[in-house]
Scaffold this motif. Structure first.
Motif, PDB file in Angstrom:
ATOM      1  N   ASP A 279       0.694  -1.479  -0.028  1.00 45.13           N
ATOM      2  CA  ASP A 279      -0.141   0.212  -0.135  1.00 45.13           C
ATOM      3  C   ASP A 279       0.769   1.717   0.105  1.00 45.13           C
ATOM      4  OD1 ASP A 279      -2.668  -1.477   0.317  1.00 45.13           O
ATOM      5  OD2 ASP A 279      -2.156  -2.012   2.502  1.00 45.13           O
ATOM      6  N   ARG A 280      -0.122   2.664   0.326  1.00 45.56           N
ATOM      7  CA  ARG A 280       0.851   3.700  -0.133  1.00 45.56           C
ATOM      8  C   ARG A 280       2.030   3.759  -1.486  1.00 45.56           C
ATOM      9  NH1 ARG A 280       4.145   4.087   3.820  1.00 45.56           N
ATOM     10  NH2 ARG A 280       4.194   1.902   4.436  1.00 45.56           N
ATOM     11  N   ILE A 281       1.634   3.157  -2.036  1.00 46.58           N
ATOM     12  CA  ILE A 281       2.774   3.193  -3.901  1.00 46.58           C
ATOM     13  C   ILE A 281       2.590   5.239  -4.281  1.00 46.58           C
ATOM     14  CG2 ILE A 281       2.449   2.873  -6.260  1.00 46.58           C
ATOM     15  CD1 ILE A 281       3.556  -0.099  -4.120  1.00 46.58           C
ATOM     16  N   GLU A 282       4.155   5.304  -4.186  1.00 50.64           N
ATOM     17  CA  GLU A 282       3.839   6.750  -4.728  1.00 50.64           C
ATOM     18  C   GLU A 282       4.849   6.922  -5.915  1.00 50.64           C
ATOM     19  OE1 GLU A 282       7.785   7.380  -1.801  1.00 50.64           O
ATOM     20  OE2 GLU A 282       6.251   6.858  -0.099  1.00 50.64           O
ATOM     21  N   TRP A 283       4.453   8.075  -6.250  1.00 46.36           N
ATOM     22  CA  TRP A 283       4.735   8.449  -7.710  1.00 46.36           C
ATOM     23  C   TRP A 283       5.366   9.566  -7.758  1.00 46.36           C
ATOM     24  CZ3 TRP A 283       4.150   4.993 -11.639  1.00 46.36           C
ATOM     25  CH2 TRP A 283       2.717   3.925 -11.305  1.00 46.36           C
ATOM     26  N   VAL A 284       6.987   9.548  -7.913  1.00 46.16           N
ATOM     27  CA  VAL A 284       7.998  10.617  -7.898  1.00 46.16           C
ATOM     28  C   VAL A 284       8.227  10.942  -9.651  1.00 46.16           C
ATOM     29  CG1 VAL A 284       9.877  10.716  -7.122  1.00 46.16           C
ATOM     30  CG2 VAL A 284       9.164   9.354  -6.128  1.00 46.16           C
ATOM     31  N   ARG A 285       8.167  12.618  -8.990  1.00 42.04           N
ATOM     32  CA  ARG A 285       8.025  13.357 -10.663  1.00 42.04           C
ATOM     33  C   ARG A 285       9.343  12.747 -11.383  1.00 42.04           C
ATOM     34  NH1 ARG A 285       5.529  18.465 -12.498  1.00 42.04           N
ATOM     35  NH2 ARG A 285       6.107  19.184 -14.057  1.00 42.04           N
ATOM     36  N   VAL A 286       9.513  12.525 -12.641  1.00 45.68           N
ATOM     37  CA  VAL A 286      11.113  12.885 -13.058  1.00 45.68           C
ATOM     38  C   VAL A 286      11.947  13.737 -13.394  1.00 45.68           C
ATOM     39  CG1 VAL A 286      11.640  11.354 -15.112  1.00 45.68           C
ATOM     40  CG2 VAL A 286      10.220  10.755 -14.548  1.00 45.68           C
ATOM     41  N   PRO A 287      12.312  13.504 -13.109  1.00 42.81           N
ATOM     42  CA  PRO A 287      13.430  15.144 -13.551  1.00 42.81           C
ATOM     43  C   PRO A 287      13.441  15.595 -14.696  1.00 42.81           C
ATOM     44  CG  PRO A 287      14.912  14.293 -11.159  1.00 42.81           C
ATOM     45  CD  PRO A 287      13.514  12.542 -12.201  1.00 42.81           C
ATOM     46  N   ASP A 288      14.106  14.405 -15.090  1.00 42.83           N
ATOM     47  CA  ASP A 288      14.679  14.982 -16.719  1.00 42.83           C
ATOM     48  C   ASP A 288      13.702  14.039 -18.084  1.00 42.83           C
ATOM     49  OD1 ASP A 288      15.183  16.177 -19.206  1.00 42.83           O
ATOM     50  OD2 ASP A 288      17.453  15.266 -18.824  1.00 42.83           O
ATOM     51  N   PRO A 289      12.400  14.054 -18.800  1.00 43.58           N
ATOM     52  CA  PRO A 289      11.324  13.658 -19.364  1.00 43.58           C
ATOM     53  C   PRO A 289      12.429  13.471 -20.237  1.00 43.58           C
ATOM     54  CG  PRO A 289       9.954  14.394 -17.777  1.00 43.58           C
ATOM     55  CD  PRO A 289      11.573  15.578 -17.493  1.00 43.58           C
ATOM     56  N   LEU A 290      13.182  14.408 -20.497  1.00 39.50           N
ATOM     57  CA  LEU A 290      13.941  13.909 -22.024  1.00 39.50           C
ATOM     58  C   LEU A 290      15.459  13.073 -21.994  1.00 39.50           C
ATOM     59  CD1 LEU A 290      12.895  17.050 -24.145  1.00 39.50           C
ATOM     60  CD2 LEU A 290      12.262  15.166 -24.969  1.00 39.50           C
ATOM     61  N   ALA A 291      15.897  12.383 -20.924  1.00 41.48           N
ATOM     62  CA  ALA A 291      17.443  12.474 -20.475  1.00 41.48           C
ATOM     63  C   ALA A 291      18.050  13.293 -21.753  1.00 41.48           C
ATOM     64  CB  ALA A 291      16.831  10.946 -20.661  1.00 41.48           C
ATOM     65  N   LYS A 292      18.393  14.809 -21.490  1.00 42.01           N
ATOM     66  CA  LYS A 292      19.247  15.370 -21.906  1.00 42.01           C
ATOM     67  C   LYS A 292      20.414  14.233 -21.666  1.00 42.01           C
ATOM     68  CE  LYS A 292      16.358  19.238 -22.432  1.00 42.01           C
ATOM     69  NZ  LYS A 292      15.136  19.150 -21.502  1.00 42.01           N
ATOM     70  N   GLU A 293      21.218  14.545 -20.141  1.00 43.41           N
ATOM     71  CA  GLU A 293      22.127  14.127 -19.818  1.00 43.41           C
ATOM     72  C   GLU A 293      22.230  13.352 -19.405  1.00 43.41           C
ATOM     73  OE1 GLU A 293      24.626  16.148 -20.437  1.00 43.41           O
ATOM     74  OE2 GLU A 293      23.264  17.649 -21.362  1.00 43.41           O
TER      75      GLU A 293
END
Length: 459
Positions: A279-293
């Motif tokens: 339970d309590r699954i968390e969703w974390v924002r992806v820092p850089d979705p385009l994977a520039k670096e």
């Protein structure tokens, strides 16, 4: 299936193993068919060798070859590309069916998807999709390029509004393998009129080694699997679109990409007991979705880290939940524990993740092969599983009670008489009316329409 996967299976000795199920197999069919329909068992009888050496089926079934690699496309755009992979069927006008088919072509593919004006993302990309239009008798009325210039189009998923999301299973940048643009995106494809969708990458959905997607029809959330070849392994994502009501082109409006964190579980392979619930699954924002670096799975997700899993592949929506597959995990490849396949269920309303199926080695050759791969839900209840590994290749059916039976066996030997080899199956799907099963042989690229006494109604 990638060469990397074949190498892993060979190294671990998994290619000779059969597979047994443990867990709530009926869980896989939630919300897909009437309960009375799901009780069918016993399959359709033994497979009968095909005198033409293409596809072995049970008595009473037959097939039509819709398309083979190297033959001319009906559109005149060039030859049919190779490496047939993920596929979906959509209803057309006047009883017609539109098939959209992936081609998992890498930079060295001998039969690329032909470049098509207005439908090509990167002229140096050899992957993409072709679209077939069929009449009510599975006769091919048309066959054309639906998108070109993409790379390693493995799987994907249908949208509620009748288009196909094709996924690039690569994260090669421009300048790598001759590419002129970055790859690793999802593209929307309209099988009935590809020019309505063009060749536009859905960049907000992330740049990574995509495998499959599934959409929550209630709120438009898109779930995505990542089939990374190396450690750290892939992530399970959700994309929250800015235009959740959907429609062709709506995903271009962007949104927020997040990755799943299971607190205290950095690697899903360590979970071995069916029914295990978090339970309590968390969703974390992806820092850089385009994977520039940095590739997304290497990025910094904060003190809590992020949850990885080897070989995240199939993904589909059923009932009120999304299901996704970890095809296998092996310590020898860097995973924290071994397994021969898992199926997970995520309930977004309860923020709950549950392990519902575990696959394990068994000596019964009638059971499905090394790991679950392409799957689809049959209209009359049950699951169809494409086998993917060494030896003979099958499409297996699985009943709600966990009974396993053969549906088809590939008969095209691409090896030698002394050392035979058969191409894997991929892209299994059913016609909108449930009367035809469509399935691809990956190599040699062949698309079949299989008809017979499919169970499509109440017993």
């Amino acid at each position: 299936m990638s060469a990397t996967r074949r190498q892993i299976l060979a190294r671990t000795g998994a290619t000779a193993a059969g597979i047994a199920f443990s867990g709530a197999v009926s869980e896989l069919f939630t919300g897909t068919a009437d309960a009375a329909q799901l009780g069918h068992g016993g399959g359709y009888g033994p497979l009968v060798p095909d005198p033409d050496g293409l596809l072995d089926l049970p008595e009473g079934f037959g097939y039509r070859v819709l398309s083979r690699e190297g033959d001319p496309l009906r559109s005149g755009e060039g030859p049919v590309p190779g490496n047939h992979d993920g596929m979906a069927a959509f209803a057309g006008r006047r009883g017609r069916v539109h098939l959209v088919r992936n081609h998992e072509n890498r930079a060295t593919a001998p039969r690329p998807v032909p470049v098509a004006p207005g439908l090509t993302y990167d002229p140096m990309g050899k992957g993409g999709c072709t679209a077939l239009e069929l009449d009510g008798r599975d006769r091919v009325l048309g066959e054309r390029v639906a998108i070109a210039g993409t790379a390693v189009n493995c799987a994907g998923g249908p949208t509620p509004w009748g288009t196909w999301l094709t996924c690039e299973e690569t994260e090669d940048r421009a300048g790598t393998n001759g590419y002129t643009k970055d790859h690793g995106f999802v593209f929307e494809v309209d099988g009935s009129d590809p020019r309505r969708t063009g060749a536009v990458p859905l960049t907000a959905m992330g740049r990574f080694q995509h495998e499959a997607v599934a959409i929550d029809p209630g709120n438009g959330t898109v779930y995505e699997t990542e089939d990374a070849f190396d450690k750290p392994f892939g992530l399970f994502y959700r994309f929250l679109p800015n235009k959740p009501r959907g429609g062709i082109g709506s995903l271009r409006a962007g949104g927020t990409l997040e990755a799943m964190r299971v607190p205290g579980v950095p690697d899903l392979s360590t979970v071995q007991e069916t029914g295990a619930t978090f339970d309590r699954i968390e969703w974390v924002r992806v820092p850089d979705p385009l994977a520039k670096e940095t590739a997304i799975r290497f990025q910094d997700f904060g003190a809590g880290g992020i949850t990885h899993a080897q070989k995240l592949e199939g993904c589909y929506w059923g009932g009120r939940c999304v299901y996704f597959v970890s095809s296998f995990a092996h310590r020898s490849a860097g995973s924290a524990a071994d397994h021969f396949g898992q199926v997970w269920r995520y309930d977004p309303h309860r923020r709950r993740l549950t392990l519902v199926i575990v696959f394990g080695p068994d000596t019964d050759v009638q059971l499905p092969g090394e790991s679950p791969d392409n799957i689809c839900l049959a209209p009359g209840g049950g699951l169809m599983v494409c086998e993917d590994g060494g030896g003979a290749q099958h499409v297996f059916g699985v009943t709600r009670k966990g009974e396993v039976y053969p549906v088809a066996r590939g008969a095209q030997n691409v090896g030698t008489p002394d050392d035979p080899e058969w191409g894997e199956f991929a892209g299994v799907t059913f016609s909108p009316d449930g009367r035809t099963m469509y399935v691809n042989c990956y190599n040699p690229g062949t698309t079949f329409a299989v008809t017979g006494p499919w169970r499509t109604g109440h017993p």
